[in-house]
Each structure stands twice: as C-alpha cells, then as structure tokens.
Design an enzyme around this catalytic site. Sequence first.
Site, PDB file in Angstrom:
ATOM      1  N   ILE A  37       0.972  -1.096   0.052  1.00  0.00           N
ATOM      2  CA  ILE A  37      -0.171   0.001  -0.170  1.00  0.00           C
ATOM      3  C   ILE A  37       0.870   1.368  -0.046  1.00  0.00           C
ATOM      4  O   ILE A  37       0.516   2.191  -0.567  1.00  0.00           O
ATOM      5  CB  ILE A  37      -1.008   0.092   1.253  1.00  0.00           C
ATOM      6  CG1 ILE A  37      -2.040   1.263   0.997  1.00  0.00           C
ATOM      7  CG2 ILE A  37      -0.308   0.178   2.530  1.00  0.00           C
ATOM      8  CD1 ILE A  37      -3.077   0.921   0.026  1.00  0.00           C
TER       9      ILE A  37
ATOM     10  N   SER B 284      11.199   0.722   7.983  1.00  0.00           N
ATOM     11  CA  SER B 284      10.869  -0.583   7.376  1.00  0.00           C
ATOM     12  C   SER B 284      11.836  -1.922   7.773  1.00  0.00           C
ATOM     13  O   SER B 284      13.069  -1.325   7.793  1.00  0.00           O
ATOM     14  CB  SER B 284      10.468  -0.507   5.912  1.00  0.00           C
ATOM     15  OG  SER B 284      10.029  -1.793   5.455  1.00  0.00           O
ATOM     16  N   ARG B 285      11.478  -2.663   7.865  1.00  0.00           N
ATOM     17  CA  ARG B 285      12.490  -4.018   8.374  1.00  0.00           C
ATOM     18  C   ARG B 285      13.104  -4.005   6.990  1.00  0.00           C
ATOM     19  O   ARG B 285      14.237  -4.450   6.783  1.00  0.00           O
ATOM     20  CB  ARG B 285      11.750  -5.358   8.714  1.00  0.00           C
ATOM     21  CG  ARG B 285      11.351  -5.270  10.062  1.00  0.00           C
ATOM     22  CD  ARG B 285      10.698  -6.330  10.453  1.00  0.00           C
ATOM     23  NE  ARG B 285       9.389  -6.704   9.945  1.00  0.00           N
ATOM     24  CZ  ARG B 285       8.448  -7.257  10.128  1.00  0.00           C
ATOM     25  NH1 ARG B 285       8.724  -8.241  11.047  1.00  0.00           N
ATOM     26  NH2 ARG B 285       7.355  -7.404   9.458  1.00  0.00           N
TER      27      ARG B 285
ATOM     28  N   LYS C 192      -6.418   3.092   7.141  1.00  0.00           N
ATOM     29  CA  LYS C 192      -7.530   2.259   7.692  1.00  0.00           C
ATOM     30  C   LYS C 192      -7.133   1.011   8.054  1.00  0.00           C
ATOM     31  O   LYS C 192      -6.353   0.342   7.204  1.00  0.00           O
ATOM     32  CB  LYS C 192      -8.793   2.488   6.783  1.00  0.00           C
ATOM     33  CG  LYS C 192      -8.667   2.316   5.340  1.00  0.00           C
ATOM     34  CD  LYS C 192      -8.388   1.128   4.696  1.00  0.00           C
ATOM     35  CE  LYS C 192      -9.292  -0.121   5.100  1.00  0.00           C
ATOM     36  NZ  LYS C 192      -9.269  -1.279   4.169  1.00  0.00           N
TER      37      LYS C 192
ATOM     38  N   ASP D 196     -11.649  -6.019   5.683  1.00  0.00           N
ATOM     39  CA  ASP D 196     -10.801  -5.256   5.387  1.00  0.00           C
ATOM     40  C   ASP D 196     -11.297  -4.431   4.316  1.00  0.00           C
ATOM     41  O   ASP D 196     -11.130  -3.191   3.997  1.00  0.00           O
ATOM     42  CB  ASP D 196      -9.337  -5.962   5.213  1.00  0.00           C
ATOM     43  CG  ASP D 196      -8.254  -5.090   4.698  1.00  0.00           C
ATOM     44  OD1 ASP D 196      -7.649  -4.521   5.441  1.00  0.00           O
ATOM     45  OD2 ASP D 196      -8.175  -5.133   3.494  1.00  0.00           O
TER      46      ASP D 196
END
Lengths: 301, 301
Positions: free
Chosen positions: A11, A33-34, A87, A165
């Site tokens: 996303i 971020s990993r 969201k 979702d």
Amino acid sequence: MKVALVGIGKIARDQHVPAIADSGDWELAATVSRSGSVTGVAAFHDYDAMLAERTDIPVVSLCLPPQPRFDYALKAIRAGRHVMLEKPPGQTLAEVHTLAAEAEKAGVTLFATWHSRMAHGVAPAKAWLADKTITKVTVTWKEDVRRWHPGQDWVFEPGGMGVFDPGINALSIVTEILPMPIRLTAAVLEFPANRHTPIAANLTFSDGVSAVFDWRQEGPQTWDITVETTAGRLDLHDGGARLVIDGAPAAAGPDREYAGLYARMAELVKAGASDVDATPLVHVADAFMLGSRRTVLPFEF
Amino acid sequence: MKVALVGIGKIARDQHVPAIADSGDWELAATVSRSGSVTGVAAFHDYDAMLAERTDIPVVSLCLPPQPRFDYALKAIRAGRHVMLEKPPGQTLAEVHTLAAEAEKAGVTLFATWHSRMAHGVAPAKAWLADKTITKVTVTWKEDVRRWHPGQDWVFEPGGMGVFDPGINALSIVTEILPMPIRLTAAVLEFPANRHTPIAANLTFSDGVSAVFDWRQEGPQTWDITVETTAGRLDLHDGGARLVIDGAPAAAGPDREYAGLYARMAELVKAGASDVDATPLVHVADAFMLGSRRTVLPFEF
C-alpha cells in the site's frame, strides 16, 4: 512539510509514495521498514531511532498492518508528532479511543483516514443525497482476496478483520454519504474452517440498508453502492470512483484518493485539528458481536 | 415519581419490583408484558397503548432481553419519556449511540445502567485505587449458566452475547474502579458447536489486566477481581459486594444494587441529565472483533 512513512509494503509503494511525490505540500523525508526503502530517501530500520534523530520531521504516516499500528502511533504521539493512520484506525475501538485521547492531550493532529471517502463520486453523492428520502440502500463488495492480498495471511489473523478489510471501505462511504445514522440489525458471517476472520458477510442495517461482502469473487470485481430514494436513484461504481444518477453519468475521474488524504492531512495540521471518525469500525465490531456464524470451506492462498 | 416497568421476567421480579417498592422516590404505576404482571399494578399487554394512555407516567424502565430493547427505548424517547435501560444498553454500539443522540434531541434522560457498579465494594475500591500504581489485574468470572439462565436460549442467540452477559458485569466494575483506560490486546473465545455466542472467553488487556469468563462452572461460583499495586493488594469478591484490602475486610453489605440504580435515575431525571457509558460494551465488541475462535462441545440446557 516533512513526513516519515512507516511500513514500506504494497500500500505504501502503490499509493502513499506516489501521492506524497505528486503533492506540493509534502516531502518524504524518511522511511521506516524492516526490508523496504524508497530510492533517495533516508531509510531507518529502527523506529525509535528515527523518532529520536529526526526531530525535523513533524508528521508520521503509518501504513503497516493494523496489528502493530497502535504501538507505533502511541510512540509518535508521545514524541510530539502528528499522526496519519491507514484504515482501519485500530484493531479495536478502545485503541482508537485511546489514541484520540492521547493526541488531544499531546496537542498533536490525529487523522484516521478512510481513503474510499476521497473517491471521485463520494462528495457529489453526499451532496445529492442530503435532502432526499432514502428507501433502500444495497452494497455489493465482491473481490478476489488472492488478487488484492496475495499471500497476506495477516488479513485472516485476529485483528486482520477478514473480508471487513475491504468491506470497511464500503462502510466508510455509506456512513459518509447517507444523511442519517444507521445501525446493524442482523448479520451472517462465513468463517473458513481454518481461519479466525470471515471470508464473507451478509449485513442487514436499519433504514433499508443491506450489504454483501465476499472475498471469493473471481472474474469481474464488484464495488457497487445503490441508493434508491423517493426522488430518483443513485449508483456508485468502482469503489466510489464513478457516480451515476438516474442512469446518467454524474462524476468520474482518475484515482486521487491518497492525494486527497494527504491534502486533508496538510489542512488538519495547519488548523491544529484532528479527524477521528470511528463509525465504520463501530459497524464492523457490531457485525462481529451480533453476527451469526457459519463455518465454510477452509481457505488457502 | 411514577415508573412503568417493561418486561416482567426473572430480573424484573427478583430486582426491579422490590427495588421500586422499597424506594421513597418511585411508584410502580404500570407494567407491560406478554404474560407477567405485578399484583395491584395496572398491567398492559400493548406497549403502544401504555405510552398513549398513561401520559401521567414520565419514566419507562426496560428490563426485557437486549434483542427487542432498542425499539422499545426509541418509542419511549420519542413519546417524551425518560428511559432506564438494563445492561447491556444495546445489542450493538450503534444502537447505544443512536439512543443517546435521540434522548438528547428529545430532551429526556437516558440512563444506561450497570448494576454491578452499585455493588458495595465498588465505590470504596475506586477511591482506594485512585492514586495507586497498578501492576496487575486479574478477573475471574465463573458461573453456571444453567443455574442463572435456566432454559434462556436467548443468551446464546446473536445479540445475547453468551458468557459476556455476566462478563460485562465484571468489565463494568473494572472500567469503573481503574484510574486509567484499558484496551484489549488479545482474546480467545470458545463457541459451543451448536451456538452463535461464546460459553467462555479468555481476555488479555493492556496495563497488566486479564480476565477469564466461563459459564460452565458447577459447584462454587466465582466473581472475583484482584488488583495488585505498588502499594498493596485489593480484592473484590462476590461480584463487587465484598472488598478486601491487603487481606483485611474493608467493605461489605447486603445487595443494594438496584436500589442504587433507581436512586441514581431519580437524581438524573431531577437534574435533566443522562448517563450513557458504553465502555463495557466497547470491550465486548472488541473481544468479538479481535478474538480467535475455538469450537467446543455443543451446549444444551
């Protein structure tokens, strides 16, 4: 205004990064971020380090999955940052209430985003419905989870919400465009035998509103809302992007949902305001609480 | 003040009727029920008729099961009556939000009661905890559904909430006495194979709070809350009726829960105020939404 983007997954790449790049208001100043990063942007693996070192970045945008999002949001708020939430704004309602209270205490902006409310047809649909008497509302949200969440097991984990979702996008539009509040009166939820969240849901609300969500839709995908009134009929297609009134095209255009969200966030920060509407999540929680349960075939990606 | 009692079942006979009879504030002026009545009190079968004919009764107390309660409450509010709701205040959160908004619009009192908050130990427990640092909270709520809800299939129907019907009493106490808000972080719900609502639940909250609810407890019944703090330990036994601090009895007494509710309702009506706290129901909805599901043996009364 500088923004740090946290959670560089699908996303973020598909929506957040292009929306920030195209905006005159925003500069992507860091990522956390990993594994993911964005070319030319400072990349952190350690969230706490980013918050401590980059005090020049006043805004944090969180686009990681709902399960870890609360802890990240609370840290940002307590570090005096404005926060933008993907969201759903929490995996529980209590999380949303807590974040709203903490943001108010800290004097920072909290924006619980609902990207579908920024779709092209939504604002004109709301304006058209404002003075109408509604007789029936039909929501059909059918998509293929394998196409939109390939291999993303978290959507079926507790807190991932399953078919809600995508379904919460429909609920975010319905609660935005209808001129009256609605409430759930019955629900049937279909749980795959090997999963903790539903793959399909059939919802009945007050005021003639009903919704069907299904994540097993192969072939054409359907994201439609039909509103019948005593003064004509309104159709929203393509997840709110295309508005048709009494059969005639009324609004359509290219996807600008995330551009709309970042423009709204810029306004909120400038105004020192927050925007936290939990209503779509209330209806999801109500569906889980009130719904009858049907066990269906196991689901594997 | 005159009150009409709607739904003459077990809870009405056991609690509401004696509490009203013992109060100096209240007169039981009418009942509404399909089959039940109270000797010497005008008995209606038809709720609409009662509302239309008995304009001398300003207050309606609803003690029917949660599923039909919303429609009765909305009618009373729209007929200009003050309304007292048994717990839970709705079968959905949206119902509670709608009733609160309607009561405000109509200028009437709405009281969403939580009878366990009126138990003897609750107010002193809250006072003692107000300045403490809490390290751990353990809730154990284990009772025999066959003893307390004999043959009442509605508790296992959608909207009946299953073991959360008693469990929400524990949550109403916990959310009253703790000096900080809590939020659910994990839950395991056990659904009998033939039922739509859980018979047991294991809840993990933030801030060291956990709860076990079980409706299969034969023999001794357990309604205990233990709060460990950096300055000692608090125990509430018997559903809040008996308070023990650091092992020493601190408060106890006969059951005056419903007397307390009716006294509070009299205050609210006089003050023109409402009291609608949905927090315990928020935690139940969150548990349904976030919980993982385990199917257990079928249950028959």
